[in-house]
Scaffold this motif. Structure first.
Motif, PDB file in Angstrom:
ATOM      1  N   THR A 216      -0.282  -0.775  -6.727  1.00  0.00           N
ATOM      2  CA  THR A 216      -1.500  -1.076  -7.488  1.00  0.00           C
ATOM      3  C   THR A 216      -1.682  -0.127  -8.666  1.00  0.00           C
ATOM      4  O   THR A 216      -2.148  -0.531  -9.737  1.00  0.00           O
ATOM      5  N   GLN A 217      -1.313   1.144  -8.480  1.00  0.00           N
ATOM      6  CA  GLN A 217      -1.422   2.101  -9.585  1.00  0.00           C
ATOM      7  C   GLN A 217      -0.480   1.719 -10.723  1.00  0.00           C
ATOM      8  O   GLN A 217      -0.837   1.825 -11.903  1.00  0.00           O
ATOM      9  N   LYS A 218       0.725   1.291 -10.382  1.00  0.00           N
ATOM     10  CA  LYS A 218       1.704   0.914 -11.410  1.00  0.00           C
ATOM     11  C   LYS A 218       1.255  -0.323 -12.173  1.00  0.00           C
ATOM     12  O   LYS A 218       1.538  -0.481 -13.366  1.00  0.00           O
TER      13      LYS A 218
ATOM     14  N   GLU B 245       0.828  -1.204   0.000  1.00  0.00           N
ATOM     15  CA  GLU B 245       0.000   0.000   0.000  1.00  0.00           C
ATOM     16  C   GLU B 245       0.865   1.257   0.000  1.00  0.00           C
ATOM     17  O   GLU B 245       0.605   2.214  -0.735  1.00  0.00           O
TER      18      GLU B 245
ATOM     19  N   GLU C  54      -1.646  -1.136 -13.157  1.00  0.00           N
ATOM     20  CA  GLU C  54      -2.722  -0.898 -14.115  1.00  0.00           C
ATOM     21  C   GLU C  54      -2.216  -0.749 -15.547  1.00  0.00           C
ATOM     22  O   GLU C  54      -2.971  -0.925 -16.500  1.00  0.00           O
ATOM     23  N   THR C  55      -0.947  -0.405 -15.717  1.00  0.00           N
ATOM     24  CA  THR C  55      -0.378  -0.300 -17.069  1.00  0.00           C
ATOM     25  C   THR C  55       0.731  -1.323 -17.302  1.00  0.00           C
ATOM     26  O   THR C  55       1.452  -1.243 -18.293  1.00  0.00           O
TER      27      THR C  55
ATOM     28  N   ALA D 213      -5.278  -6.867 -10.403  1.00  0.00           N
ATOM     29  CA  ALA D 213      -5.123  -5.652 -11.209  1.00  0.00           C
ATOM     30  C   ALA D 213      -5.963  -5.722 -12.488  1.00  0.00           C
ATOM     31  O   ALA D 213      -6.421  -6.786 -12.904  1.00  0.00           O
TER      32      ALA D 213
ATOM     33  N   GLN E  61       2.396   2.135  -3.350  1.00  0.00           N
ATOM     34  CA  GLN E  61       1.423   2.448  -4.405  1.00  0.00           C
ATOM     35  C   GLN E  61       1.609   1.563  -5.638  1.00  0.00           C
ATOM     36  O   GLN E  61       1.461   2.009  -6.781  1.00  0.00           O
TER      37      GLN E  61
END
Length: 400
Positions: A289-291, A284, A293-294, A325, A287
Motif C-alpha cells: 500500500t505504501q508503494k 500487508e 501511493e506514488t 490507493a 507493504q
C-alpha cells in the motif's frame, strides 16, 4: 507527445503471483522488468517489485522478501510418501511461514503417477512439527497448490493424531481410507500446539463437502476420476461427522474448509486455526500500500485469469488495494495471464483496466509453458506501449 516536464519518473509496481508450472513470482517480475525496459526507452522510470502469493507456491519467498527472515529446509514426505526437500521460513518477527505446496504439492507428483485417493498431507504436518521444534509458536500456513484430498488427516497424523478403524488399527494415509474411520484419538496430539497460534492462508472459500466442495471442485485436477470424486467426497463427509463428535467443532460448511483438499477443515477443527484470505495477509506483509501511493501503473499476473480469480486469488487482492490507493483515486491495473477467460465486465468489476493473454498467437500449451518468461516480457512491452499512447498530453518527455 507533449514536451511538458513531469515532476517524477514513471513509477511501475510489479505485483504478480506465480504462473504455476512455468514461472515463480520473482521470475515473473524479472520478465516484466525486461518488457518495461524495452517499451520505455529513454523515458525515465522506476520499478517497485513485489512478488506475491496467495497461500500457494511462492508464499515462503513472498514473506521472506516482504518481512525478512531465514529460509529453512526440512526433509519431509511428499504426497505419496517419498522424501522431498521442503522449504519453509522463520521470519524476523518470530513467525514461521509454511507452504503446503513444498511438501504436499501437486507439482511434486508426476502426472502419470497421481493417486488422489492415496495422496496425503503428512509432509505438511512434518513442517509444522519442525517449526515447533525451533520454538515458533505463531505459524502462517499457506495451503494452496496441494495434491491431496484428505481433509488434512495426514498432517494431523504427523502431529500425533491417531485415526483408527473399527478394529482399533491405524488407517493408512490418504483421503479414501477415511471411509473406514471409526475413532479419532487425540491423546498423543503434540501438546505444544495448545499454545500455538495458527493462521491459515487460503486462496478459495469452498466448503468441505458437496458439489462445491474439495473433492468435486479440485479433485479432477489432482487426477481423480468421477468415481474417485464421489468416493472422496463421501469419505470427507464421514471424517467431518467423526471429527465433530470428537472435538465439538463442526467446521464442514465454514468458508475455506474445502481449501487444499480439506486442509482448511482439518486445521480449523483440530488445531483451532484461523482462516484468512492469503493474498490479504501477504499484501500487508509486503507493504504494497505504501508503494502504491506514488505508483502510476500496477502490473500483475497469474497462470490463468478465470472464475477462480473472482474467488479471492492474488489478482483480485491486488486490484482491490490498487483501487483504494491515493485516497480512493486509485492506480490503474493491467493483468497478464497464460489464459484469460473473464469478460471485460468481470475484469472491470475486479478493478482491472485490461488483461492480456501471454501468447500473441495460438500456441500449444507446452510451448507456452516453456516460453513463459519470453512471452510475459513481450506481453508487458505491448501493454506498456499501448498504455503510453494514453498519455499523449499527460506530460511525458518525448525522448525518442
Amino acid at each position: 507527445m507533449s514536451n511538458t516536464v513531469r515532476t517524477h519518473n514513471i513509477h511501475f509496481v510489479l505485483a504478480p503471483d506465480s504462473l504455476k508450472g512455468s514461472l515463480s513470482a520473482i521470475a515473473a517480475c524479472a520478465a516484466m522488468k525486461l518488457g518495461i525496459h524495452r517499451a520505455m526507452g529513454k523515458i525515465p522510470y522506476q520499478i517497485s517489485a513485489v512478488p506475491l502469493a496467495d497461500g500457494g507456491e511462492g508464499t515462503v519467498e513472498a514473506f521472506i522478501l516482504g518481512i525478512g527472515g531465514e529460509e529453512r529446509i526440512e526433509t519431509a514426505s511428499n504426497p505419496l510418501g517419498d522424501p522431498v526437500q521442503a522449504k519453509w521460513g522463520v521470519l524476523q518477527n518470530g513467525q514461521a511461514v509454511i507452504e503446503m505446496a513444498q511438501a504436499s504439492g501437486l507439482t511434486l507428483v508426476p502426472q502419470s503417477d497421481r493417486r488422489p485417493k492415496e495422496a496425503s498431507s503428512y509432509g505438511t504436518g512434518q513442517l509444522i512439527r519442525a517449526a515447533l521444534d525451533v520454538g515458533c509458536r505463531n505459524l502462517l500456513i499457506g495451503i494452496g497448490g496441494s495434491a491431496t484430498t484428505d481433509g488434512g488427516a495426514g498432517a494431523l497424523q504427523a502431529l500425533g493424531v491417531r485415526l483408527l478403524d473399527a478394529d482399533g488399527q491405524e488407517l493408512p494415509r490418504g483421503g479414501f481410507a477415511l471411509h473406514r474411520l471409526a475413532k479419532i484419538d487425540l491423546t498423543d496430539l503434540d501438546v505444544r500446539l495448545q499454545d500455538t497460534q495458527i493462521t491459515v492462508l487460503s486462496d478459495v472459500d469452498n466448503p468441505l463437502c458437496g458439489e462445491n466442495g474439495a473433492a468435486y471442485i479440485y479433485g479432477p485436477q489432482k487426477g481423480a476420476t468421477p468415481t474417485d470424486v464421489k468416493g472422496l467426497d463421501a469419505a470427507l463427509e464421514h471424517f467431518a461427522k467423526i471429527a465433530a463428535a470428537t472435538t465439538g467443532r463442526d467446521c464442514k460448511t465454514v468458508k475455506g474448509a474445502g481449501a487444499a483438499g480439506g486442509m482448511g477443515f482439518g486445521l480449523m477443527t483440530f488445531l483451532n486455526a484461523q482462516l484468512k484470505a492469503g493474498i490479504d495477509v501477504v499484501l500487508e506483509a509486503t507493504q504494497i500500500t505504501q508503494k502504491l501511493e506514488t505508483a502510476d501503473l500496477v502490473l500483475t499476473a497469474e497462470g490463468s485469469i478465470d472464475v477462480q480469480t473472482l474467488r479471492g486469488k492474488a489478482l483480485s487482492g491486488v486490484a482491490r488495494v490498487a483501487g483504494a490507493a491515493k485516497n480512493g483515486k486509485g492506480v490503474p491495473v493491467i493483468a497478464f495471464g497464460g489464459t484469460v477467460r473473464l469478460t471485460s465486465d468481470e475484469l472491470q468489476k475486479l478493478g482491472i483496466l485490461v488483461s492480456f493473454p501471454l501468447p500473441d498467437a495460438p500456441l500449444p500449451l507446452g510451448e507456452c509453458i516453456q516460453r513463459a518468461e519470453e512471452l510475459l516480457a513481450n506481453a508487458t512491452e505491448r501493454a506498456i506501449r499501448l498504455w503510453l499512447c494514453g498519455f499523449t498530453s499527460s506530460g511525458f518527455y518525448n525522448h525518442r
